[in-house]
Every structure is written in structure tokens, then in C-alpha cells.
Scaffold this active site. Structure first.
Site, PDB file in Angstrom:
ATOM      1  N   HIS A 191       0.831  -1.216   0.000  1.00 19.83           N
ATOM      2  CA  HIS A 191       0.000   0.000   0.000  1.00 19.83           C
ATOM      3  C   HIS A 191       0.863   1.263   0.000  1.00 19.83           C
ATOM      4  CE1 HIS A 191      -3.485  -2.455   1.976  1.00 19.83           C
ATOM      5  NE2 HIS A 191      -3.134  -2.906   0.790  1.00 19.83           N
ATOM      6  N   HIS A 225      -9.486  -2.898  -4.818  1.00 12.81           N
ATOM      7  CA  HIS A 225      -8.339  -3.142  -3.942  1.00 12.81           C
ATOM      8  C   HIS A 225      -7.309  -4.047  -4.619  1.00 12.81           C
ATOM      9  CE1 HIS A 225      -6.073  -3.218  -0.244  1.00 12.81           C
ATOM     10  NE2 HIS A 225      -5.826  -4.481  -0.533  1.00 12.81           N
ATOM     11  N   ASP A 279      -3.312  -3.304  -5.134  1.00 15.66           N
ATOM     12  CA  ASP A 279      -2.181  -4.199  -4.867  1.00 15.66           C
ATOM     13  C   ASP A 279      -1.290  -4.370  -6.097  1.00 15.66           C
ATOM     14  OD1 ASP A 279      -2.790  -4.646  -2.210  1.00 15.66           O
ATOM     15  OD2 ASP A 279      -3.833  -6.542  -2.562  1.00 15.66           O
ATOM     16  N   HIS A 306       0.140 -11.330  -4.904  1.00 12.21           N
ATOM     17  CA  HIS A 306       1.442 -10.670  -4.814  1.00 12.21           C
ATOM     18  C   HIS A 306       2.553 -11.490  -5.470  1.00 12.21           C
ATOM     19  CE1 HIS A 306      -0.255  -7.579  -2.331  1.00 12.21           C
ATOM     20  NE2 HIS A 306      -0.680  -8.465  -1.445  1.00 12.21           N
TER      21      HIS A 306
END
Length: 300
Positions: free
Chosen positions: A85, A251, A255, A278
Site C-alpha cells: 500500500h 483493492h 495491490d 502478490h
């Protein structure tokens, strides 16, 4: 066509304080101006004097294996976690050079979004520097992943970076299926992406707390969804109203912006992701760096 722009840094020191989601430890993050070509570097202020090098470069070479978060480790052994973030904020607002001082390994969870970091930087502003920013322009498709979870970088559809995300938790889940495309620039990031919060299924949250992780986190600190809602009213997050009807996919785009920042320079291209996380996002950055070598900086 992508027009060149000058490099940028924050115009002053900006602070955010909070607690880490995983550890619950208090932490302060301070965004500081950095010189031309410095990139983004984390500094473990709490380890200054105890480590020879408490710095961690925000590059793909620093990435460490981790689940549900992005973790970086510097050459001196310093580590920072949940950095996505923070990195998304800097990349989304177009900040190229910044020293990020932190007082613990894990970044503050805040409200689960990047909005507190954006608000902090907005209080000090951003200034241009006397050198041209050299972006990574994606020249051919690069893909990572498998049939149901993948991410692909493609040549640009316009100026700058656009991100398309396809989210699929199945029709029975409260999250369901969501799809969105965002042309990433400071305005779209600030108003369409930054405020979207971290989300998790109720069963996943329980599994983490059973491991002793995140026991201090409450439903008001992020979005927790029921795995199998029995009524329409149960499809909403537990004790926390949505900010956007499609907040979850927003969101995920947040990311992606943060993980792509590990390229160390702005990307110009169209990135399409399907249920990626991720690890896959980082794998894509590794491949992009390998086939797009950096160009030398130019003075303004």
C-alpha cells in the site's frame, strides 16, 4: 505516445502512524524527500546503529517469499513487510524518489486502504526534479501464471499504465465476480483506487487468528465477507459498509499498482490480471525487468 516527464519527490516529510495487521506492533511511516535517481528506499529507523545497513531498496531484487503480502529484505538484513500500500501510493501519485523511514518491520494496516498514505503526502505536496523520468515501456506480451490465476503485461493501449483485473470468488461467495479497468494516474488513483480496502473471507480470517496472527484486528479495520451467505443481507461485509459496490476488485488493482512499483520505474503498458496475487505480480515484474533493460537518466 507517452510524453516524457520530470522525476518527482515529496516536498516535505509526511507521517502516518498505526499498527501492523499481522503483528499488532505500533509503527510510524515517514515519507521523506530523496535526490534524483534515488528511487524508493525504506529505512528501518529503529535499527539505525544496530545494523551496518538498515536500508531496503524497493526493487524486485529485494523481494522475499511470503503469503498474502509483499515482503522485502535489504543487503544488510533489514526487512520490511506489507509494503504494497505504501508503494502503491508513491507509484499512483507519480513519486519516483522517496526515502521511507519506518520504526518497525510491518507497515501500518490503517483502515486497510492506501487513503491514509495519500492524505499524508497531500499535506506536504510533490515537487519536480531536474531530470527526466525514464519509464519501462512494455514492448511485447509477458505472461505469468496458469489457467485460472495469471497476470499478463501487454503493450500500451494509450498513454501511461492501465490495469484490468478480473476477480472471481464464485457466484455463491459474498464477494462474487467483479471486473474493472483503470487508467492509472494521480487523479484516478486518488479517487478510484486508494480508498479501496483489504478484504478477506470469514474462514480465512479465522484460520489466521487460530495461528495467533491478527488477533487485534476487528471487522471495522478491513472488509470481512461471509463464505456462503444464506440471505442477500449477508452478502455485505461484516459490520463495515462498502465504499464502492466493486471495492474488492478496486483493492486488487491497488495491490497490482504497489507490486508493479518494484520495477523501480513507471510502467507504460496494459496489465491484465485474473485472480492474481502478490507472488504472481512480482514474478511478472521479474520477467519485465529481464526483457526491458533500464535506460540512463537524462538531465532536464
Amino acid at each position: 505516445m507517452t510524453l516524457p516527464r520530470l522525476q518527482r519527490t515529496v516536498a516535505g516529510a509526511a507521517r502516518v502512524e498505526g499498527r501492523g495487521y499481522w503483528t499488532g506492533k505500533p509503527v510510524r511511516v515517514e515519507f521523506r524527500p530523496a535526490p534524483l535517481g534515488a528511487g524508493v528506499t525504506f529505512v528501518r529507523d529503529d535499527l539505525v546503529g544496530s545494523l551496518d545497513d538498515p536500508r531496503v531498496a524497493a526493487t524486485i531484487a529485494s523481494r522475499q517469499p511470503a503469503t498474502r503480502r509483499t515482503v522485502l529484505r535489504g543487503s544488510g538484513g533489514a526487512e520490511v513487510a506489507m509494503v504494497e500500500h505504501v508503494l502503491a501510493t508513491l507509484a499512483g501519485l507519480g513519486v519516483d524518489n522517496c526515502e521511507v523511514g519506518v520504526t518497525a518491520a510491518e507497515m501500518p494496516g490503517c483502515d486497510g486502504s492506501a487513503a491514509p498514505f495519500v492524505d499524508a503526502i497531500d499535506t506536504v505536496g510533490i515537487r519536480e526534479q531536474a531530470a527526466v523520468c525514464e519509464p519501462l515501456i512494455i514492448s511485447r506480451p509477458v505472461r505469468c501464471g496458469e489457467k485460472h490465476s495469471w497476470v499478463e503485461a501487454r503493450p500500451p493501449m494509450g498513454a501511461g499504465l492501465s490495469i484490468e483485473y478480473r476477480l472471481d470468488y464464485g457466484a455463491e461467495s459474498a464477494i462474487g465476480r467483479q471486473w474493472l479497468v483503470v487508467q492509472v494516474d494521480p487523479d484516478s488513483f486518488r479517487y478510484e483506487v486508494a480508498a479501496a480496502r483489504t478484504f478477506i473471507l470469514e474462514s480465512e480470517a479465522k484460520a489466521l487468528t487460530d495461528q495467533g496472527l491478527g488477533r487485534h484486528v476487528r471487522p471495522s479495520d478491513l472488509l470481512i465477507f461471509r463464505d456462503r451467505p444464506e440471505a442477500e443481507s449477508e452478502r455485505a461485509p461484516i459490520d463495515n459498509p462498502l465504499r464502492y459496490a466493486d471495492e474488492c476488485v478496486r483493492h486488487k488493482i491497488l495491490d497490482v499498482v504497489g507490486d508493479l512499483a518494484l520495477a523501480g520505474r513507471p510502467l507504460v503498458g496494459h496489465v491484465v490480471a485474473c485472480c492474481s496475487g502478490h507472488r504472481l505480480n512480482g514474478d511478472l515484474v521479474e520477467q519485465l525487468i529481464a526483457c526491458h533493460p533500464a535506460a540512463p537518466s537524462r538531465a532536464a
